[in-house]
Design a protein around this motif. Structure first.
Motif, mmCIF file in Angstrom:
data_model
loop_
_atom_site.group_PDB
_atom_site.id
_atom_site.type_symbol
_atom_site.label_atom_id
_atom_site.label_comp_id
_atom_site.label_asym_id
_atom_site.label_seq_id
_atom_site.Cartn_x
_atom_site.Cartn_y
_atom_site.Cartn_z
ATOM 1 N N UNK A 84 0.769 -1.097 0.005
ATOM 2 C CA UNK A 84 0.103 0.023 -0.071
ATOM 3 C C UNK A 84 0.744 1.164 -0.045
ATOM 4 N N UNK A 85 1.794 1.528 0.968
ATOM 5 C CA UNK A 85 2.977 2.309 0.774
ATOM 6 C C UNK A 85 3.547 2.673 -0.500
ATOM 7 N N UNK A 86 3.854 1.471 -1.060
ATOM 8 C CA UNK A 86 4.562 1.729 -2.572
ATOM 9 C C UNK A 86 3.623 2.271 -3.356
ATOM 10 N N UNK A 87 2.201 1.766 -3.603
ATOM 11 C CA UNK A 87 1.599 2.538 -4.408
ATOM 12 C C UNK A 87 1.063 3.940 -4.149
ATOM 13 N N UNK A 88 0.950 4.310 -2.790
ATOM 14 C CA UNK A 88 0.673 5.662 -2.447
ATOM 15 C C UNK A 88 1.795 6.751 -2.921
ATOM 16 N N UNK A 89 3.100 6.044 -2.796
ATOM 17 C CA UNK A 89 4.282 6.969 -3.149
ATOM 18 C C UNK A 89 4.270 6.905 -4.639
ATOM 19 N N UNK A 90 4.441 5.834 -5.414
ATOM 20 C CA UNK A 90 4.597 5.854 -6.644
ATOM 21 C C UNK A 90 3.682 5.914 -7.680
ATOM 22 N N UNK A 91 2.441 5.902 -7.087
ATOM 23 C CA UNK A 91 1.184 6.000 -8.213
ATOM 24 C C UNK A 91 0.497 7.076 -7.818
ATOM 25 N N UNK A 92 0.142 7.405 -6.535
ATOM 26 C CA UNK A 92 -0.622 8.571 -6.064
ATOM 27 C C UNK A 92 0.335 9.708 -5.924
ATOM 28 N N UNK A 93 1.652 9.610 -5.901
ATOM 29 C CA UNK A 93 2.781 10.629 -5.846
ATOM 30 C C UNK A 93 2.422 11.488 -4.528
ATOM 31 N N UNK A 94 2.277 10.644 -3.405
ATOM 32 C CA UNK A 94 1.940 11.309 -2.224
ATOM 33 C C UNK A 94 2.964 10.593 -0.842
ATOM 34 N N UNK A 95 2.921 11.355 0.037
ATOM 35 C CA UNK A 95 3.845 10.825 1.217
ATOM 36 C C UNK A 95 2.873 9.997 2.089
ATOM 37 N N UNK A 96 3.498 8.604 2.061
ATOM 38 C CA UNK A 96 2.547 7.775 3.165
ATOM 39 C C UNK A 96 2.422 8.121 4.308
ATOM 40 N N UNK A 97 1.570 7.742 5.363
ATOM 41 C CA UNK A 97 1.407 7.929 6.529
ATOM 42 C C UNK A 97 2.781 7.513 7.379
ATOM 43 N N UNK A 98 3.207 8.226 8.418
ATOM 44 C CA UNK A 98 4.332 7.618 9.375
ATOM 45 C C UNK A 98 3.440 6.525 10.160
#
Length: 67
Positions: free
Chosen positions: A36-50
């Protein structure tokens, strides 16, 4: 690990996650979180939650592994 070695030698950027005790094709909660974190970072181009700043409980997968 041979693939990772060759990618490093070729100067390529890649992400790799090794989870001790995890089976191929049966991701646990931790692995699902990392995907999930990978897709948030690379597809949505957003910073995943800490995830470390939040109180989360990883549930056991059906296989009985923690992920």
């Amino acid at each position: 690990f041979q693939l990772a070695d060759r990618l490093i030698k070729a100067g390529k950027y890649f992400d790799m996650l090794y989870v001790p005790g995890a089976d191929h094709g049966t991701p646990g909660s931790y692995t699902q979180l990392k995907v999930l974190e990978f897709f948030v970072r690379n597809i949505l181009e957003q910073t995943p939650p800490n995830w470390n700043a939040r109180s989360i409980e990883l549930t056991k997968s059906k296989s009985g592994h923690d992920g």
